[in-house]
Design a protein around this motif. Structure first.
Motif, PDB file in Angstrom:
ATOM      1  N   ASN A  90       0.802  -1.225   0.000  1.00  0.00           N
ATOM      2  CA  ASN A  90       0.000   0.000   0.000  1.00  0.00           C
ATOM      3  C   ASN A  90       0.835   1.275   0.000  1.00  0.00           C
ATOM      4  O   ASN A  90       0.317   2.350   0.287  1.00  0.00           O
ATOM      5  N   ASP A 101       0.180  -6.048 -13.642  1.00  0.00           N
ATOM      6  CA  ASP A 101      -1.018  -5.363 -13.153  1.00  0.00           C
ATOM      7  C   ASP A 101      -0.771  -4.720 -11.791  1.00  0.00           C
ATOM      8  O   ASP A 101      -1.178  -3.571 -11.542  1.00  0.00           O
ATOM      9  N   GLU A 102      -0.111  -5.451 -10.909  1.00  0.00           N
ATOM     10  CA  GLU A 102       0.177  -4.900  -9.577  1.00  0.00           C
ATOM     11  C   GLU A 102       1.103  -3.702  -9.677  1.00  0.00           C
ATOM     12  O   GLU A 102       0.927  -2.699  -8.979  1.00  0.00           O
ATOM     13  N   GLU A 115       1.449  -1.615 -12.204  1.00  0.00           N
ATOM     14  CA  GLU A 115       0.745  -0.471 -12.781  1.00  0.00           C
ATOM     15  C   GLU A 115      -0.226   0.158 -11.800  1.00  0.00           C
ATOM     16  O   GLU A 115      -0.558   1.349 -11.924  1.00  0.00           O
ATOM     17  N   SER A 116      -0.679  -0.597 -10.816  1.00  0.00           N
ATOM     18  CA  SER A 116      -1.635  -0.054  -9.855  1.00  0.00           C
ATOM     19  C   SER A 116      -0.975   0.726  -8.723  1.00  0.00           C
ATOM     20  O   SER A 116      -1.652   1.427  -7.967  1.00  0.00           O
TER      21      SER A 116
END
Length: 555
Positions: A370, A399-400, A402-403
């Protein structure tokens, strides 16, 4: 500025001296604090030499003007403020070495003399395209005059400041036995019967122009520890945003040659200069103030990137094998919450670009899922290449990755113009240094780390891993230091409110003094300190305050 061990030798092309105001040269002297100034040859430039002698506190020398009587070389002692002394051997030209090659060889091989380098400005290399080879001009002369069986460093202004190659020559003939292009500390000659010449450039580098590039060399008994290049326009009035050569010349015509004088110049006068105007004039004053005080200035009320998060972002920096990388071989992360640093480094297999990326993603996503990331100019380099390499080599983490929220402090401050920074340039090292960050003095930069890893990829010769990790850690910690200083700086509205309050306080003090003066006058004239006089005085003072604030608001 950050203190560094060794003596500091400033190399200046004559054109940089001839084309700049004395105030600019004095600013270079105050900022870089050289222990000696080397006015580059090989041509004789007595006027440039005279300007250097007049503008710098440090002793200056100019090889084409050096004389040593019957000796082929001149001895130049360079002393640092901490008492460190090193000796340079200075030759007018390579042909001067031919006068007495034995004397030159004896002087340079004398262990008691501790000569750090030979300075000779016409030592140069020439590329001959038809032969697809590079030649060392004057190789035969150097081979006959320099000692055999040791490495002699030759400093020359004829090669750019990034040039560093080790030439191995046959004694007397000067025939080239080999050239080492990528060098480390502790270089050695090929054998006892070889003349090895390490040629180090100190001349203008590509990108600045020959009239603007200057170099600062840090010398130690072990050799050249560091070479920093600067643009001469990073000093004096031209260091101020909005002031180029023409504007600086127009200001000089009006007696304004320093930033302190610029700050004393009314904004109305600056705005009246050709192509300046009110906005540019105000920015000149603002940036000059930042450079003079060393304090950053927030230009807007925009929050710092990541400022609204409950946990500060992680500071990120990467090292690659070049600007078009084939591997990201080091990823460094500093956590300001715990004041800890984590390095992910490929030290074993440079043909495997996936392992460092995988270890980094495992750690980041597993331990700090986070947390946001923070870089300096990361959108142009760090984030761009990390995204590309993760997609190619560890696609299961795309994906992780880019998030994850990603912030760029350089983009926020410089590109989006939310702040003015006190560095001579907006490079992270310059900004952090101006804001009081003390680095580890590794002597490295991005180009040096990339070149070192390229050599490791070709030869397998291990790097000084601790030193390279310390360099990457420095960048991460420096980034957070700049962030904190910007966070401490008042926002634009707070600065305006503070200035307004100060102005009002000054006016109130002035009103009170006027009240007392008026009351005293009335008492002496009428024997009465009636309220009418005091009320009138306050109204006049209020009018003066309104008028003063209106005048300031024009800019």
């Amino acid at each position: 500025m950050t203190a560094r061990a060794g003596v500091r030798l400033l190399a200046l092309p004559p054109s940089a001296l001839a084309d700049r105001p004395v105030a600019t040269l004095e600013d270079i002297d105050r900022t870089l604090e050289p222990d000696a100034v080397w006015v580059l040859g090989p041509g004789r430039e007595p006027q440039a030499f005279a300007r250097a002698r007049g503008a710098f506190d440090a002793p200056a020398f100019h090889p084409p003007l050096e004389t040593a009587g019957d000796e082929p070389i001149h001895r130049q002692v360079v002393a640092a403020s901490d008492g460190t002394e090193l000796e340079l051997a200075v030759a007018q030209r390579t042909r001067a070495l031919q006068v007495s090659p034995e004397a030159v060889s004896s002087a340079l091989s004398d262990a008691t003399a501790d000569v750090a380098a030979l300075v000779c400005d016409d030592v140069s290399t020439t590329v001959r395209p038809t032969a697809l080879e590079t030649y060392l001009e004057g190789a035969a002369t150097l081979a006959s005059a320099l000692p055999v069986g040791q490495v002699t460093t030759v400093l020359t202004g004829a090669e750019p400041a990034e040039y560093d190659e080790l030439w191995h020559l046959e004694p007397e003939s000067g025939a080239v036995r080999g050239v080492d292009h990528e060098l480390r500390a502790g270089v050695e000659p090929l054998d006892e019967n070889c003349v090895s010449v390490r040629v180090r450039g100190a001349g203008p580098v590509e990108g600045y122009g020959r009239s603007r590039s200057i170099a600062m060399l840090t010398l130690t008994p072990d050799g050249i520890e560091r070479i920093e290049t600067h643009d001469v326009t990073d000093f004096g009035l031209e260091a101020v945003t909005g002031i180029g050569p023409k504007t600086a010349e127009r200001l000089a015509d009006r007696g304004v040659t320093t930033r302190a004088e610029l700050l004393e110049t009314p904004l109305e006068m600056l705005a009246a200069l050709p192509n300046v105007g009110r906005d540019r004039a105000r920015k000149m004053h603002d940036h000059a103030t930042v450079l003079e005080t060393g304090e950053p200035r927030r230009l807007t009320d925009e929050s710092l990137p990541g400022a609204g998060w409950s946990t500060p972002p992680l500071c990120l920096d990467i090292e690659t094998d070049g600007l078009s990388p084939t591997i990201i071989w080091q990823i460094g992360v500093y956590d300001p919450v715990t004041d800890t640093y984590r390095a992910f480094v490929e030290t074993d297999d440079p043909s495997d670009p996936a392992s460092v990326l995988e270890a980094f993603c495992d750690w980041l996503l597993g331990m700090h899922p986070n947390r946001a990331l923070l870089t300096w100019n990361g959108w142009r380099f760090d984030y761009r290449h990390l995204g590309s390499f993760i997609a190619k080599h560890v696609p299961y983490y795309v994906d992780e990755w880019e998030s994850i929220p990603k912030f760029d402090l350089y983009l926020w401050a410089v590109e989006n113009e939310h702040a003015l920074l006190p560095g001579r340039t907006n490079k992270l090292e310059a900004v952090a240094d101006a804001l009081g960050y003390e680095d580890a003095a590794t002597g490295l930069d991005g180009a040096a780390t990339a070149a070192a890893y390229q050599r490791f990829m070709r030869t397998g010769a291990a790097l000084e891993w601790d030193r390279h990790e310390a360099y990457c850690e420095d960048d991460c910690r420096a980034l957070w230091h700049v962030y904190e200083r910007l966070r401490e700086a008042p926002t634009a509205s707070a600065s305006i409110e503070s200035a307004s309050f100060s102005s009002q306080s000054d006016s109130s003090d002035s009103s009170a003094a006027s009240d007392r003066s008026s009351a005293s006058t009335l008492e002496s004239e009428t024997g009465d300190s009636g309220t009418t006089g005091r009320t009138a005085t306050r109204r006049d003072a209020s009018s003066e305050t309104d008028s003063e604030q209106t005048g300031l608001s024009d800019f």
